[in-house]
Design a protein around this motif. Structure first.
Motif, short mmCIF file in Angstrom:
data_model
loop_
_atom_site.label_atom_id
_atom_site.label_comp_id
_atom_site.label_asym_id
_atom_site.label_seq_id
_atom_site.Cartn_x
_atom_site.Cartn_y
_atom_site.Cartn_z
N GLU A 81 0.84 -1.22 0.00
CA GLU A 81 0.00 0.00 0.00
C GLU A 81 0.87 1.26 0.00
OE1 GLU A 81 -0.03 -2.33 2.39
OE2 GLU A 81 -0.51 -1.52 4.38
N PHE A 82 2.03 1.17 0.69
CA PHE A 82 2.91 2.34 0.69
C PHE A 82 3.58 2.49 -0.66
CE2 PHE A 82 3.51 1.18 5.41
CZ PHE A 82 2.27 1.69 5.70
N GLN A 83 3.89 1.35 -1.27
CA GLN A 83 4.50 1.38 -2.59
C GLN A 83 3.54 2.05 -3.59
OE1 GLN A 83 7.76 0.21 -3.27
NE2 GLN A 83 7.37 1.42 -5.12
N ARG A 84 2.24 1.72 -3.42
CA ARG A 84 1.25 2.33 -4.33
C ARG A 84 1.16 3.84 -4.11
NH1 ARG A 84 -4.03 -0.70 -3.26
NH2 ARG A 84 -4.95 0.98 -4.47
N LEU A 85 1.25 4.20 -2.84
CA LEU A 85 1.22 5.64 -2.54
C LEU A 85 2.40 6.34 -3.19
CD1 LEU A 85 0.07 8.04 -0.96
CD2 LEU A 85 1.38 7.32 1.01
N LEU A 86 3.59 5.72 -3.04
CA LEU A 86 4.78 6.32 -3.64
C LEU A 86 4.66 6.36 -5.17
CD1 LEU A 86 7.62 7.44 -3.29
CD2 LEU A 86 8.49 5.11 -3.28
N ASP A 87 4.17 5.26 -5.72
CA ASP A 87 4.01 5.21 -7.19
C ASP A 87 3.04 6.28 -7.68
OD1 ASP A 87 5.77 3.15 -7.24
OD2 ASP A 87 4.27 1.57 -7.43
N SER A 88 2.01 6.54 -6.85
CA SER A 88 1.01 7.52 -7.29
C SER A 88 1.62 8.92 -7.39
CB SER A 88 -0.19 7.52 -6.35
OG SER A 88 0.16 8.16 -5.13
N LEU A 89 2.76 9.12 -6.74
CA LEU A 89 3.41 10.43 -6.81
C LEU A 89 4.34 10.53 -8.03
CD1 LEU A 89 4.33 10.90 -3.04
CD2 LEU A 89 2.39 11.84 -4.26
N GLU A 90 4.43 9.44 -8.78
CA GLU A 90 5.25 9.41 -10.01
C GLU A 90 6.68 9.90 -9.73
OE1 GLU A 90 2.81 10.65 -13.60
OE2 GLU A 90 1.75 11.61 -11.94
N PRO A 91 7.44 9.13 -8.93
CA PRO A 91 8.77 9.61 -8.53
C PRO A 91 9.76 9.76 -9.69
CG PRO A 91 8.39 7.39 -7.74
CD PRO A 91 7.10 7.85 -8.30
N ASP A 92 9.48 9.11 -10.81
CA ASP A 92 10.45 9.21 -11.92
C ASP A 92 10.20 10.43 -12.80
OD1 ASP A 92 12.01 6.96 -11.30
OD2 ASP A 92 10.34 5.69 -11.97
N LYS A 93 9.05 11.06 -12.59
CA LYS A 93 8.74 12.22 -13.42
C LYS A 93 9.37 13.46 -12.80
CE LYS A 93 4.61 14.75 -14.51
NZ LYS A 93 3.19 14.75 -14.23
N PRO A 94 10.21 14.15 -13.54
CA PRO A 94 10.85 15.34 -12.95
C PRO A 94 9.83 16.46 -12.73
CG PRO A 94 11.39 15.17 -15.27
CD PRO A 94 10.58 13.95 -14.95
N PHE A 95 10.16 17.33 -11.79
CA PHE A 95 9.28 18.48 -11.56
C PHE A 95 9.40 19.45 -12.71
CE2 PHE A 95 8.96 17.49 -6.99
CZ PHE A 95 7.60 17.62 -6.89
N ALA A 96 8.28 19.98 -13.11
CA ALA A 96 8.33 21.03 -14.13
C ALA A 96 9.04 22.23 -13.53
CB ALA A 96 6.91 21.41 -14.54
N PRO A 97 9.92 22.86 -14.29
CA PRO A 97 10.59 24.03 -13.73
C PRO A 97 9.55 25.08 -13.33
CG PRO A 97 10.94 23.89 -16.10
CD PRO A 97 10.26 22.63 -15.69
N GLY A 98 9.58 25.48 -12.08
CA GLY A 98 8.60 26.43 -11.58
C GLY A 98 8.73 27.76 -12.31
N LYS A 99 7.58 28.31 -12.66
CA LYS A 99 7.64 29.61 -13.33
C LYS A 99 7.92 30.66 -12.27
CE LYS A 99 4.52 27.91 -16.76
NZ LYS A 99 3.21 27.28 -16.67
#
Lengths: 366, 254
Positions: A81-99
């Motif tokens: 369940e924790f793995q699913r929570l972590l996966d739901s945050l898409e850890p491999d997707k980089p943050f968009a550069p903040g405007k």
């Protein structure tokens, strides 16, 4: 029931085991703060983390795991369940550069300022034109005005403002009379307090004090009310129904301001004079003498001049309040800034207008 | 964290002397997603406002995790309130702050995380609601649906045990609305949040609710409690009408 004590820890694993570090305990908002700083100090680069002893993980805990993952740590053994929570945050997707809002060069800011200023000037000219056109139309078709609304505005602007204006006028009358009576008394000339009070109240203080009070009380209310209507899209609703917002909202308020300001000013003058008379009574000058002195020193032209000035003040207060209301942007803070600007602009305009009237009356010898 | 349950006993609430809801009894278990539903004006939002302590009930008892909420004051009330996350119908984002600042605000005040961590947690919440790219926007620059999603991100940023959502999907397109429903389910299933949703969207009720509590304006109270499937098969004509979307004979009471 889970009885793990609310703590979380990071321990180094013995050499030769599958992982470099072991995370254990409850990764929760209340526990991760210290742990997070510890991981920053101890974990850098690709490490292997055994998370099989993590017994709870909320959003903040998942954010910590996310942070570790992003830094190259490989987290193994998380409960599904924790793995699913972590996966739901898409850890491999980089943050968009903040405007980021960066500061523009001075020249651009100066240009922007001038542009905004010209735009506002244009807005004011357009508004004045619209008011003039609608007023001219009103003279030809008086039935177009929403009279019910006009009367309600008269009540709000005029009758309801009477107590506060009377109170201030009374105070001004007392202060003026008292402060001038004391020095004049040295020359035995207390009687001339009546001249001073009559002229200053009727020509200057009456209209100005009333206008300043109206700007704070009524001008601000107009800006806030119409501004809120703008934010709530009520003004848009009027427009789509085919109502002209200027005619619908502004005209009744404008006429109420135009009419009520002189009436309130007249009341303020009377109250101020009565207050002065009461003070002079204390100095041994009877009511009759006082009012006779006032009547002999103040003529009709003084009074009418004051009334005209008051009417113009009332018009300005209502117009600026309404204009600022209609020019409100979006959001609650926009209403606040509209109201502030309405009051500040009105006060500035009042002073300027008062100066112009002083010059005008000087040349007209009023 | 063990999610507190909500228990409501003999609750009577209304405004002034007007009673809107009377004899309300129900309880919500930890980790449940419960929808409060009913037609317009039946008191859904009123009930919610009493549950979160904005209004005091006329009489009755509201227990949050075993603590009496109605009589609570001072530190106890603070502690109970800290277990709540609330999303208001209109979003209620602070207009003078950017979306990210809105989400960061509770963390800055009520957690001991450092700046970098606060930023990451807040950005991840925005990612969860699909607003990552709009962090630097002001609420007034967002669409209505985006504002609601930002409000949900703010409501859940402290990982509350109970999340109250007032009409989360009203005014959203079906795709966004379905995405929101999935998010609500995920929060309940993965993080074990207890979620109370006020809604009248039939699709949402079926998608998210473990149980639904149906209110009725004329009955001034609860007329049915059950799983969405049970309610859909309910024999009460008022419940049937709601689920079959049948209009009443007069326009105003639909």
């Amino acid at each position: 029931m889970d009885t793990t004590p609310p703590f979380a820890s990071l321990d180094a694993c013995p050499p030769g085991s599958d992982a470099d570090f072991a995370l254990s305990g409850r990764l929760e908002l209340s526990t991760v703060s210290a742990l997070w700083q510890e991981t920053r100090q101890r974990i850098a680069g690709p490490t292997r983390i055994d998370a099989s002893k993590v017994s709870a993980c909320d959003g903040a805990g998942a954010a910590l795991l996310f942070d570790l993952h992003r830094q190259g740590a490989r987290i193994a053994g998380l409960r599904p369940e924790f793995q699913r929570l972590l996966d739901s945050l898409e850890p491999d997707k980089p943050f968009a550069p903040g405007k980021l809002a960066h500061r523009k060069p001075l020249l651009i800011r100066a240009g922007q300022f001038l542009h905004d200023w010209l735009l506002e000037l244009r807005q004011q000219i357009t508004f004045t034109g619209a008011i003039a056109a609608d007023l001219a139309d009103l003279v030809r078709h008086p039935r177009n005005l929403r009279w019910q609304d006009f009367l309600r505005q008269c009540e709000l602007t005029g009758a309801n403002a009477l107590p506060i204006i009377s109170l201030i006028a009374f105070l001004i009358g007392v202060i003026l009379a008292f402060q001038s009576a004391l020095p004049l008394r040295q020359f035995g000339a207390e009687i001339f307090v009546a001249n001073l009070l009559g002229l200053s109240l009727v020509r200057e203080m009456g209209p100005l004090i009333t206008a300043i009070l109206l700007a704070g009380r009524t001008g601000a209310a107009f800006a806030a009310e119409i501004g809120t209507m703008k934010v709530n899209e009520e003004v848009n609703a009027l427009t789509t129904f085919g109502f002209d917002p200027v005619r619908f909202l502004v005209l009744p308020r404008l006429l109420a301001g135009l009419l009520m300001a002189p009436l309130l000013t007249a009341c303020a003058e009377i109250v101020g004079l009565v207050a002065g008379a009461l003070v002079l009574e204390g100095f041994g000058i009877p009511f009759n003498t006082f009012f006779h002195q006032v009547a002999s020193s103040t003529n009709l032209a003084d009074f009418v001049g004051g009334m005209v000035k008051a009417a113009v003040f009332g018009l300005e207060i209502a117009a600026i309040g309404c204009l600022r209301g209609l020019a409100t942007g979006a959001g609650a803070s926009a209403v606040g800034s509209s109201t502030t600007r309405a009051v500040v602009q009105t006060l500035v305009i009042l002073v300027v207008t008062d100066g112009l009237f002083a010059m005008l009356y000087y040349y007209l010898k009023i | 964290m063990i999610a507190p349950t909500i228990r409501v006993e003999n609750l009577r609430c209304g405004y002034g002397k007007r009673v809107l809801l009377d004899d309300i009894n129900f309880s919500i278990e930890a980790g449940e997603v419960v929808t409060i539903l009913g037609g317009s004006g039946c008191g859904k939002s009123t009930l919610l406002k009493h549950l979160i302590g904005l209004y005091k009930p006329m009489s009755g008892r509201i227990e949050i995790g075993g603590d009496d909420f109605v009589g609570a004051s001072g530190a106890l009330r603070e502690r109970i309130l800290r277990r709540f996350g609330v999303m208001y119908q209109s979003g209620a984002l602070f207009g003078s702050m950017t979306v990210l600042e809105n989400v960061r605000l509770p963390l800055e005040s009520f957690s001991d995380l450092d700046e970098k961590s606060i930023d990451l947690v807040a950005r991840l919440k925005l990612r969860q609601v699909g607003l990552e790219d709009f962090a630097a926007f002001l609420p007034s620059e967002l669409s209505g649906g985006m504002q609601k999603r930002a409000a949900i991100a703010r409501a859940m940023v402290l990982d509350p045990a109970i999340l109250f959502l007032d009409e989360p999907s009203a005014g959203l397109d079906p795709v966004t609305s379905a995405g929101l429903d999935a998010l609500i389910r995920r929060l309940a299933e993965i993080q074990g949040m207890t979620i109370v949703v006020v809604t009248h969207e039939l699709a949402s009720i079926a998608a998210i609710a473990d149980r639904a509590i149906m209110l009725d304006r004329d009955a001034q109270g609860i007329i049915a409690v059950g799983t969405p499937a049970e309610l859909a098969e309910h024999t009460d004509p008022r419940v049937r009408r709601f689920f079959l979307r049948e209009p009443e004979n007069h326009l105003t009471g639909s």
